[in-house]
Design an enzyme around this catalytic site. Sequence first.
Site, short mmCIF file in Angstrom:
data_model
loop_
_atom_site.label_atom_id
_atom_site.label_comp_id
_atom_site.label_asym_id
_atom_site.label_seq_id
_atom_site.Cartn_x
_atom_site.Cartn_y
_atom_site.Cartn_z
N SER A 193 0.80 -1.22 0.00
CA SER A 193 0.00 0.00 0.00
C SER A 193 0.83 1.27 0.00
CB SER A 193 -0.94 0.01 1.21
OG SER A 193 -0.20 -0.08 2.41
N ASP A 232 -3.87 7.62 8.30
CA ASP A 232 -4.97 6.78 8.81
C ASP A 232 -4.52 5.75 9.84
OD1 ASP A 232 -3.51 5.08 7.23
OD2 ASP A 232 -5.10 4.66 5.79
N HIS A 257 -0.82 4.47 6.98
CA HIS A 257 -0.16 5.12 5.85
C HIS A 257 0.16 6.58 6.17
CE1 HIS A 257 -3.05 2.00 4.41
NE2 HIS A 257 -1.94 1.55 3.86
#
Length: 379
Positions: free
Chosen positions: A36, A341, A344
């Site tokens: 991610s 969040d 990240h």
Amino acid sequence: MASKNVFFHFVLFSICLAMSNAAEFKYPAVFNFGDSNSDTGDLAAGLGFQVAPPNGQDYFKIPSGRFCDGRLIVDFLMDAMDLPFLNAYLDSLGLPNFRKGCNFAAAAATILPATSSSLCPFSFGVQVSQFLRFKARALELTAKGRKFDKYVPDENVFEKGLYMFDIGQNDLAGAFYSKTLDQILASIPTILLELEKGIKNLYDQGARYFWIHNTGPLGCLPQNIAKFGTDASKLDELGCVSSHNQAAKTFNLQLHALCTKLQGQYPDSNVTYVDIFSIKSNLIANFSRYGFEQPIMACCGFGGPPLNYDSRVSCGETKTFNGTTITAQACNDSSEYISWDGIHYTETANQYVASQILTGKYSDPPFSDKMPFLLKLKF
């Protein structure tokens, strides 16, 4: 925010100045593999779900498939190389153009093969297999005539392109839910053997330019602090989980050794190791110097200080528990936060990391004296 932009522009101006005598070197394309930290929409497209607002709010203005308020490190690096943002391999809509590269990174991906309980089926080996299919299909199309030239890479582009890697975080962080630190440290050679196998596969396919990011300070992510840092004795001086950062450091030492080994095995290649851990650790330790207000607490989350992170509800989600409805909302100014969040980084933090990568001081071999490409900075 204004003072922070002044800082970034000063850093980037300094980079340009240092490069004024550097030889021009441009990659025709970039092929990225990862999780991610560099996923530009692959997992969302592959599993068929929407990344919810407020993701994407600060640059794209709408969710872009990225788990971020804006751009990722890879986006800033592409911009610096005067290349377009990478389209996700599995995203078929939006008329994707792969002439300048392709992004195979998928959120939650691991280096080790995915299992039935994995959040992401697109592990590193699968990403490499996707690349092999992508290359074969691209060469089939270009062999049919020039009408496909503007959409897909040709053989020359595959040979001269840059192959980027940013993966391994999930192998380590995920293992802490079922293994001891000693067990995780003992598994690192097996993890890196899988990475080596994939890189060798790419080398055999003609790849010669490798850019390998190490993993960041996992113990400083709010998600890991919330789960494993409830005992203050397990935290370091920055408030990060010591065991997670120890695993990351051990992984990085062995990854660095692997990069040195690969350079020796493949003398006709160029293997660059990038120390993301040091860049991010320095940012967290000296956050106020760089204009940030919150080094650890998540911008988009639920629960308030000190972490504003609740594992039950992800950024942008609303859920009801025992009759109580909770929503993970974004803070007023994400540029004041390092964590977006809880897992990240924010766009502003990603911009800082990219600016430090581009100094060349955190790479082996270092390239601060001879940049490998002529930067055309837009950010």
